[in-house]
Scaffold this active site. Structure first.
Site, mmCIF file in Angstrom:
data_model
loop_
_atom_site.group_PDB
_atom_site.id
_atom_site.type_symbol
_atom_site.label_atom_id
_atom_site.label_comp_id
_atom_site.label_asym_id
_atom_site.label_seq_id
_atom_site.Cartn_x
_atom_site.Cartn_y
_atom_site.Cartn_z
ATOM 1 N N LYS A 74 5.975 -13.105 -4.118
ATOM 2 C CA LYS A 74 5.556 -12.581 -5.434
ATOM 3 C C LYS A 74 6.698 -11.779 -6.048
ATOM 4 C CE LYS A 74 1.668 -9.953 -7.448
ATOM 5 N NZ LYS A 74 0.497 -9.113 -7.131
ATOM 6 N N SER A 149 -3.573 -10.482 -9.613
ATOM 7 C CA SER A 149 -2.289 -10.687 -10.239
ATOM 8 C C SER A 149 -1.355 -11.624 -9.479
ATOM 9 C CB SER A 149 -1.594 -9.347 -10.444
ATOM 10 O OG SER A 149 -1.382 -8.736 -9.206
ATOM 11 N N SER A 173 -5.921 -8.352 -5.970
ATOM 12 C CA SER A 173 -4.900 -9.265 -6.503
ATOM 13 C C SER A 173 -4.368 -10.317 -5.552
ATOM 14 C CB SER A 173 -3.730 -8.455 -7.068
ATOM 15 O OG SER A 173 -4.122 -7.840 -8.275
#
Lengths: 469, 100
Positions: A74, A149, A173
């Site tokens: 990420k 996210s 997330s």
């Protein structure tokens, strides 16, 4: 192919890491134009690393636990020398000065890092629609969000662009995008995994967690990245996660708690039925199902949406255009204001304003201090529940993946998707989402929660459900 | 409180070092009021004051000593690469104090 299967093939010589990485790169090339999971693909570095691992294996050298496995990272987890933006324009030219501890551990385990994935800016979002750069679409239905996210990481795994990925989970997330994309997403106990090198969102809530196609894969990644780190004072020494599942697959006599507060009006009835079926499967395998109460559940989302923005407003203060980041303006104050106004997206700005309000004089007692106290009540609910049950089960989300643009006009509507996930972050307990079926072709996630540092309970339940045991 | 929010939005912007344009004010005001309306439920919870605070939880035993450790060469290189303005080995910052 799973990580487990790939390791077996590579260890027996029927597959090379270069072949594996090439096949992932080919899928990225074929699909990522439409899906948008990656912000950057490190093809040359990945192939070079894969080649190195293949040569080590061929020479009979000892290789790491994840040798040759392509993983995505990420965009808020630092990889030294690589561009890292947290999907924000304010960091558009930033190159990581050091690697996150978890990245170093993956590299030491000979994993192949294939690229950085899209996310909501500074992890502020639940749909990956708030990235400063691009949209990510759900591989199961391109008109829908992947969740957020860590949407890019979840989409990349679901679309077979890599065999696993790292995300970060502050209020769901990792778990929410795992649910929406039909993969496994694990949020470890707060403190099990170092946050050093994670661009902070809310420091008392953030945890880095793995996403994988299977429970086994997710836990293989966790086993590598976990551990106390001198560079992160909030990390603790815990018994390492046991990844030898062979003797532990049965859930017979495990006591599974079902919170009565989690099945209420407003939930998608088909999602509820899917989750209920998952619970029934645990019962058929010998688990004892018990209704429990988490009496302060109705306060969890409100608590989170005071605490989290308060911490966000503090953590975002460092982005002022002075030491790094895009800079605008002449005087010092102009630099701060112009840089931050131009560099942050709407959702980040909204959370900074909200957090500044909650921490400001005259409101601090009623908002921030009150939410800290209510957080303890929520945590106590879990302590009490785990006196009676071994694991708590419920839905990861009240719905399946929603349409792109459907919830962006009203932030509160978007926030409500976190209703089942935030409690685990508030209490610091481990939680995992595993696929438990589909509704109208869209994946549904079942969430498992366990006591602090009892990730083994999650593995036991999850593995049993996954392998029909 | 909500009647003061628009007034406070200017103040909040100043505290946050974020400019809120006149076009955005109404939308942001509505959104923040909606969120604050939702979290208002927290005010209904009666909390027993037990005197525990974060400051009290941190003791000498909890914290380590501050130690200066040299930075590795690669990290140092990247740290300097990221600086918008530098002067030799120093980060250049705008004037903090104005001449009176």
């Amino acid at each position: 192919m799973t990580i487990k299967e790939a390791l077996e093939k590579m260890n027996t010589g029927t597959l090379s890491s270069v072949e594996l990485v090439r096949s992932c790169l080919k899928i990225i090339q074929q699909k990522d134009d439409k899906i948008g999971a990656f912000l950057e693909v490190w093809a040359d570095d990945a192939l070079a690393k894969a080649q190195e691992i293949d040569e080590k294996r061929a020479a009979g050298e000892t290789v790491g636990e994840l040798a040759g496995i392509p993983l995505a990272i990420k965009d808020c987890i630092l990889v030294q020398g690589k561009k890292m933006t947290a999907a924000s324009k304010i960091l558009k030219d930033y190159q990581a000065a050091y690697s996150a501890t978890v990245v170093q551990k993956l590299q030491d385990a000979d994993a192949v890092l294939i690229g950085r994935t899209n996310m909501d800016e500074f992890a502020c979002g639940g749909s990956t629609e708030h990235s400063g750069y691009q949209l990510t679409r759900n591989p199961h239905d391109l008109s829908r969000v992947p969740g957020g996210s860590s949407g890019g990481s979840a989409a990349a795994v679901a679309a077979e662009m890599c065999l696993g990925a790292l995300g970060s989970d502050t209020g769901g997330s990792v778990r929410l995008p795992a649910s929406f994309c039909g993969v496994v997403g694990l949020k470890p106990t707060y403190g099990r995994v170092s946050r050093y090198g994670l661009i902070a969102m809310a420091s008392s809530l953030d945890q880095i967690g793995p996403l994988g196609k299977t429970v086994d894969d997710a836990f293989r990644i966790l086993h590598v990245i976990e551990g106390k780190d001198a560079a992160d004072a909030t990390s603790v020494t815990a018994v390492p996660t046991d990844i030898s599942f062979e003797e532990k697959k049965s859930v017979k006599n495990l006591v599974v708690g079902i919170p009565k507060e989690y099945f209420v009006e407003g939930m998608d009835r088909d999602v509820e039925a899917c989750v209920a079926d998952g619970i029934e499967q645990l019962k058929k395998r010998g688990a004892k199902i018990k209704e429990i109460s988490l009496p302060h559940s109705h306060l969890a989302l409100a608590t989170y949406y005071v605490l989290m923005p308060s911490e966000v407003s503090s953590n975002m203060a460092r982005f002022d255009g002075i030491r790094y980041g895009a800079t605008h303006g002449a005087t010092l104050l102009e630099k701060y204001v112009t840089t931050r106004t131009a560099g942050f997206g709407d959702e980040v700005k909204r959370r900074i304003l909200l957090g500044t309000f909650a921490l400001s004089s005259g409101y601090y007692e009623a908002y921030y201090k009150q939410s800290v106290a209510v957080r303890q009540l929520i945590t106590n609910d879990f302590f009490n529940a785990f006196q009676e049950v071994d694991v708590i089960v419920g839905p990861t989300a009240p719905c399946t993946a929603f349409g792109i643009g459907e919830k962006t006009q009203d932030p509160l509507t978007m926030y409500l998707a976190d209703i089942y996930t935030v409690s685990a972050n508030l209490a610091g307990i481990p939680a995992m989402s595993i696929p438990c079926g589909t509704v109208r072709g869209l994946p549904v996630g079942l969430q498992l929660m366990a006591p602090h540092f009892k990730e083994s309970m999650l593995a036991q339940c999850g593995n049993s459900l996954e392998n029909n045991l | 409180m909500s009647q003061n929010l628009l007034f406070n939005l200017d103040n909040l912007g100043e505290l946050s070092r974020i400019a809120v344009s006149s076009q955005e004010k109404e939308t942001i005001k509505t959104q923040l009021e909606s969120i604050l309306g939702y979290v208002k439920i927290l005010q209904e919870v009666k909390i027993e004051e037990d005197g525990m605070s974060h400051r009290e939880a941190l003791t000498k035993e909890t914290l380590r000593e501050d130690e200066i450790k040299p930075c590795d060469a690669m990290s140092r290189t990247w740290l300097f690469e990221n600086m918008p303005r530098k002067s030799g080995d120093l980060l250049e910052v705008p004037e903090v104090f104005e001449n009176v």
